[in-house]
Design a protein around this motif. Structure first.
Motif, mmCIF file in Angstrom:
data_model
loop_
_atom_site.group_PDB
_atom_site.id
_atom_site.type_symbol
_atom_site.label_atom_id
_atom_site.label_comp_id
_atom_site.label_asym_id
_atom_site.label_seq_id
_atom_site.Cartn_x
_atom_site.Cartn_y
_atom_site.Cartn_z
ATOM 1 N N SER A 5 0.446 -1.049 0.150
ATOM 2 C CA SER A 5 -0.006 -0.481 0.021
ATOM 3 C C SER A 5 0.832 0.846 -0.207
ATOM 4 C CB SER A 5 -1.258 0.092 1.188
ATOM 5 O OG SER A 5 -0.552 0.533 2.798
ATOM 6 N N LEU A 6 0.309 2.527 -0.612
ATOM 7 C CA LEU A 6 0.981 3.755 -0.457
ATOM 8 C C LEU A 6 1.260 4.129 1.383
ATOM 9 C CD1 LEU A 6 2.288 5.935 -1.768
ATOM 10 C CD2 LEU A 6 -0.150 7.296 -1.481
ATOM 11 N N VAL A 7 0.895 4.139 2.327
ATOM 12 C CA VAL A 7 1.103 4.159 3.035
ATOM 13 C C VAL A 7 2.013 3.939 3.847
ATOM 14 C CG1 VAL A 7 0.151 3.926 5.532
ATOM 15 C CG2 VAL A 7 -1.205 5.039 4.312
ATOM 16 N N ALA A 14 10.395 6.824 3.956
ATOM 17 C CA ALA A 14 10.517 7.850 6.027
ATOM 18 C C ALA A 14 11.242 6.971 6.683
ATOM 19 C CB ALA A 14 9.484 8.694 6.325
ATOM 20 N N ASN A 15 11.411 5.706 6.969
ATOM 21 C CA ASN A 15 12.949 5.659 7.807
ATOM 22 C C ASN A 15 13.935 5.601 7.228
ATOM 23 O OD1 ASN A 15 11.633 4.076 10.359
ATOM 24 N ND2 ASN A 15 10.214 3.754 9.132
ATOM 25 N N VAL A 16 13.814 5.351 5.800
ATOM 26 C CA VAL A 16 14.833 5.019 5.302
ATOM 27 C C VAL A 16 15.942 6.250 4.793
ATOM 28 C CG1 VAL A 16 16.417 3.771 2.672
ATOM 29 C CG2 VAL A 16 14.764 2.783 3.630
ATOM 30 N N ILE A 17 14.774 7.325 4.546
ATOM 31 C CA ILE A 17 15.502 8.348 4.039
ATOM 32 C C ILE A 17 16.162 9.255 5.140
ATOM 33 C CG2 ILE A 17 14.787 11.380 3.410
ATOM 34 C CD1 ILE A 17 13.108 10.026 1.596
ATOM 35 N N ILE A 18 15.138 9.231 6.239
ATOM 36 C CA ILE A 18 16.263 9.955 7.972
ATOM 37 C C ILE A 18 17.310 8.961 8.117
ATOM 38 C CG2 ILE A 18 15.135 10.135 9.792
ATOM 39 C CD1 ILE A 18 12.273 11.450 9.107
ATOM 40 N N GLY A 51 12.401 7.419 16.389
ATOM 41 C CA GLY A 51 11.609 6.437 15.859
ATOM 42 C C GLY A 51 11.695 6.666 13.931
ATOM 43 N N PHE A 52 11.885 6.888 13.329
ATOM 44 C CA PHE A 52 12.780 7.111 12.210
ATOM 45 C C PHE A 52 14.452 7.411 12.031
ATOM 46 C CE2 PHE A 52 8.480 8.649 12.604
ATOM 47 C CZ PHE A 52 7.687 8.010 11.700
ATOM 48 N N LEU A 53 15.163 7.073 12.970
ATOM 49 C CA LEU A 53 16.659 6.859 13.224
ATOM 50 C C LEU A 53 16.972 5.095 13.252
ATOM 51 C CD1 LEU A 53 17.731 9.864 14.856
ATOM 52 C CD2 LEU A 53 17.551 9.555 12.418
ATOM 53 N N HIS A 54 18.056 4.942 12.719
ATOM 54 C CA HIS A 54 18.643 3.715 12.731
ATOM 55 C C HIS A 54 20.118 3.960 13.040
ATOM 56 C CE1 HIS A 54 14.645 2.519 11.586
ATOM 57 N NE2 HIS A 54 15.054 1.052 12.065
ATOM 58 N N VAL A 55 20.924 2.285 14.010
ATOM 59 C CA VAL A 55 21.892 2.280 13.845
ATOM 60 C C VAL A 55 22.600 1.795 12.079
ATOM 61 C CG1 VAL A 55 23.449 0.962 15.233
ATOM 62 C CG2 VAL A 55 21.440 1.670 16.393
ATOM 63 N N ASP A 56 22.307 1.713 12.505
ATOM 64 C CA ASP A 56 23.183 1.329 10.634
ATOM 65 C C ASP A 56 21.954 0.727 9.505
ATOM 66 O OD1 ASP A 56 22.841 -1.141 11.407
ATOM 67 O OD2 ASP A 56 25.204 -1.720 12.303
ATOM 68 N N ALA A 110 18.723 5.829 22.631
ATOM 69 C CA ALA A 110 18.408 4.519 21.265
ATOM 70 C C ALA A 110 17.951 5.217 20.232
ATOM 71 C CB ALA A 110 17.359 3.198 22.044
ATOM 72 N N VAL A 111 17.976 4.519 19.394
ATOM 73 C CA VAL A 111 17.193 4.637 17.859
ATOM 74 C C VAL A 111 16.231 3.522 17.813
ATOM 75 C CG1 VAL A 111 18.674 6.344 17.759
ATOM 76 C CG2 VAL A 111 19.013 3.891 16.768
ATOM 77 N N GLY A 112 15.450 3.662 16.760
ATOM 78 C CA GLY A 112 15.121 2.513 15.585
ATOM 79 C C GLY A 112 13.534 2.864 15.714
ATOM 80 N N ALA A 113 12.914 2.091 14.542
ATOM 81 C CA ALA A 113 11.662 1.681 14.352
ATOM 82 C C ALA A 113 10.814 0.525 16.060
ATOM 83 C CB ALA A 113 11.061 1.744 12.565
ATOM 84 N N SER A 114 11.182 -0.102 16.074
ATOM 85 C CA SER A 114 11.083 -1.562 16.898
ATOM 86 C C SER A 114 10.149 -1.284 17.559
ATOM 87 C CB SER A 114 12.874 -1.460 17.989
ATOM 88 O OG SER A 114 13.120 -1.564 17.407
ATOM 89 N N GLY A 115 9.884 -0.311 17.733
ATOM 90 C CA GLY A 115 8.500 -0.175 19.033
ATOM 91 C C GLY A 115 6.937 -0.194 18.021
ATOM 92 N N ALA A 116 7.115 0.685 16.967
ATOM 93 C CA ALA A 116 6.367 0.388 16.143
ATOM 94 C C ALA A 116 6.082 -0.565 14.973
ATOM 95 C CB ALA A 116 6.046 2.402 14.449
ATOM 96 N N VAL A 117 7.515 -0.414 15.150
ATOM 97 C CA VAL A 117 7.258 -2.316 13.922
ATOM 98 C C VAL A 117 6.505 -3.353 15.078
ATOM 99 C CG1 VAL A 117 8.739 -3.582 12.959
ATOM 100 C CG2 VAL A 117 9.197 -1.537 12.098
ATOM 101 N N THR A 118 6.839 -3.490 16.152
ATOM 102 C CA THR A 118 6.478 -4.524 16.446
ATOM 103 C C THR A 118 5.256 -4.501 17.109
ATOM 104 O OG1 THR A 118 8.725 -4.174 17.307
ATOM 105 C CG2 THR A 118 7.017 -5.523 18.595
#
Length: 216
Positions: A5-7, A14-18, A51-56, A110-118
């Motif tokens: 889906s577009l969403v 957004a996660n990749v770019i940020i 939630g839109f940043l990641h370690v690597d 800490a960083v990561g979309a972990s909460g949202a994704v879980t």
């Protein structure tokens, strides 16, 4: 799976770019990551922006693959708006959970979309308990709930051993968010899938027991 889906595409983009902005810009990463001291000084926006940043790249790929596997199943069942509600509430609850566990550790980050994704993971499993996954290194289908529970048990291990700059604690806040919000949106699940609800709660109960015993 059908077409994304577009969403889902927008959230992954957004996660990749940020995240890639953060990989190459240390100041940006430091400004928007989850940090207890900064949040307690009034920078609550970090509870969302982190939630839109990641370690690597590996961390980003794991979260985005999990989102890719499960997002559209949630959208199919509850619609795009409710999907966004589950995603955002899970993200925020994940950050609140991290803040609770580390409230006196002013340097904790800490960083990561972990909460949202879980949260989306738990929601998808509740909405479609018969889901199976085919992972690259395992040639047989894996029940989605096995993947979900294993993901959470690894999070307990990550919390206990302080693995990386990853918000393992946020997985549990997100899981609770996904579980509760989905049950509010689809209360008939209490009648049709009570066993699955119980199975998904097991890792959360284990975490609280370990925390109560001082092991986390």
């Amino acid at each position: 799976m059908g077409d994304l889906s577009l969403v889902t595409v927008i959230i992954i983009a957004a996660n990749v770019i940020i995240s890639y902005k953060g990989f190459g810009d240390y100041g940006f990463f430091e400004r928007y990551k989850f940090n207890v001291g900064s949040i307690r000084r009034g920078e609550q926006f970090r509870m969302f922006s982190s939630g839109f940043l990641h370690v690597d790249t590996t961390h980003l790929l794991l979260n985005m693959l999990t989102l890719y596997f499960f997002a559209d199943r949630v959208i199919f069942s509850v619609g795009e708006f409710n999907f966004i509600v589950i995603y955002i509430i899970s993200l925020i609850l994940g950050s609140l959970f991290s803040l609770y566990f580390h409230q006196d550790e002013y340097q904790y980050s800490a960083v990561g979309a972990s909460g949202a994704v879980t949260g989306i993971l738990y929601s998808a499993i509740l909405l479609d308990p018969s889901m199976s996954l085919y992972l690259f290194f395992i040639p047989i289908p894996i029940p989605a709930y096995v993947f979900g529970i294993g993901y959470m048990l690894y999070s307990i291990y990550g919390m206990k051993n302080s693995i990386g700059n990853i918000g393992h604690d946020a997985h549990f806040g997100g899981a609770i968010g996904g579980l509760v919000v989905t049950l509010i949106m689809v209360p008939t699940l209490f009648k049709t899938d009570l066993l699955m609800i119980g199975l998904l709660i097991i890792p959360i109960v284990i975490l609280f027991v370990m925390h109560k015993m001082g092991k986390i």
